[in-house]
Design an enzyme around this catalytic site. Structure first.
Site, PDB file in Angstrom:
ATOM      1  N   GLY A 168      46.887  23.112  76.729  1.00 30.53           N
ATOM      2  CA  GLY A 168      48.311  23.155  77.025  1.00 30.53           C
ATOM      3  C   GLY A 168      49.125  22.459  75.964  1.00 30.53           C
ATOM      4  CG  ASN A 169      52.877  23.511  75.228  1.00 27.45           C
ATOM      5  OD1 ASN A 169      53.900  23.109  75.777  1.00 27.45           O
ATOM      6  ND2 ASN A 169      52.454  24.768  75.328  1.00 27.45           N
TER       7      ASN A 169
END
Ligand code: CTP
Ligand code: CA
Length: 224
Positions: free
Chosen positions: A33-34
């Site tokens: 993810g980020n």
């Protein structure tokens, strides 16, 4: 409840906003993810709604509540976001790609947990590129549709940052690119933002800093 400066200047317009960050599953319990919180995209949706637009928010893992009364589609991955936004763009006057889309996804999503016992001291995971959604939307946009991209860059030098933005805008083919600087302490979970907006061709059309809602309104001013 709040009265926008320009009145309901988006009345009758359909706007699609993507927000948040996609997550690409590795196995049933893990993802890549980020750090996107979704705040800036949610602010664009809220500002557009206040200006009378018909808003669809395509949301990937928001850390904040979506605006009340806005039509919401939740997605997990870049491919899901692509499907939702491509479909929605067909009837949109404005598309704003605020979401942080994962550039790569695991080549294989495992059906059961990856075990340390199989991997050992190091673990390599093969990734494959996700489609560039903004570039595809820009290439297929209908007449009169306005497409806005975002770019978060870690480049510290302001003029190099603008050059990076110009190159990115040309590669994407969108009408506008909203550029902001991000870093370990900057840009993500914060309430405020500082942006430079480039238009097709690379000219700077707007610079704004302040709350994410005020920045959203300035971006919509440019779109209008
Ligand atoms: N974007 C997209 N599809 C992708 C990656 C990004 O539509 N697969 C969109 C983002 O929503 C954003 C814009 O493209 O509006 C720019 O994203 P950014 O990550 O800054 O650009 P990239 O082209 O992915 O380049 P890089 O991450 O290498 O800087
Ligand atoms: Ca990227």
């Amino acid at each position: 409840s709040r009265l926008p400066r320009g009145g309901v200047d988006l009345a009758g317009k359909r706007i699609v906003v993507t927000a948040g960050g996609t997550r690409e599953p590795l196995d049933p319990v893990r993802f890549l993810g980020n750090r996107s919180s979704g705040r800036q995209g949610v602010a664009v949706a809220a500002a557009a709604q206040a200006r009378g637009a018909d808003v669809l928010l395509i949301a990937a893992h928001l850390e904040v509540d979506p605006p009340e009364g806005v039509e919401l589609v939740e997605v997990q991955t870049a491919l899901e976001l692509q499907e939702a936004v491509t479909e929605a763009a067909r009837s949109a006057d404005i598309v704003v790609m605020t979401a942080a889309v994962a550039d790569y996804r695991p080549a294989v999503t495992r059906e059961s947990k990856i075990k340390k016992s199989e991997a050992g001291d190091t673990l390599s995971i093969e990734l494959v590129a996700n489609p560039d959604i903004l570039a595809a939307l820009s290439a297929t946009r209908r007449d009169g549709q306005v497409v806005v991209g975002f770019a978060a860059e870690t480049e510290p030098d302001p003029s190099t940052l603008i050059e990076l933005g110009r190159t990115k805008l040309a590669a994407k083919g969108s009408d506008f690119l909203v550029l902001n600087q991000v870093g370990w302490e900057q840009g993500f979970a914060t309430e405020s933002n500082e942006v430079v907006v480039l238009r097709k061709g690379g000219d700077i059309v707007m610079e704004a800093s302040g709350s994410k809602l005020s920045v959203a309104d300035r971006i919509l001013d440019v779109v209008v």
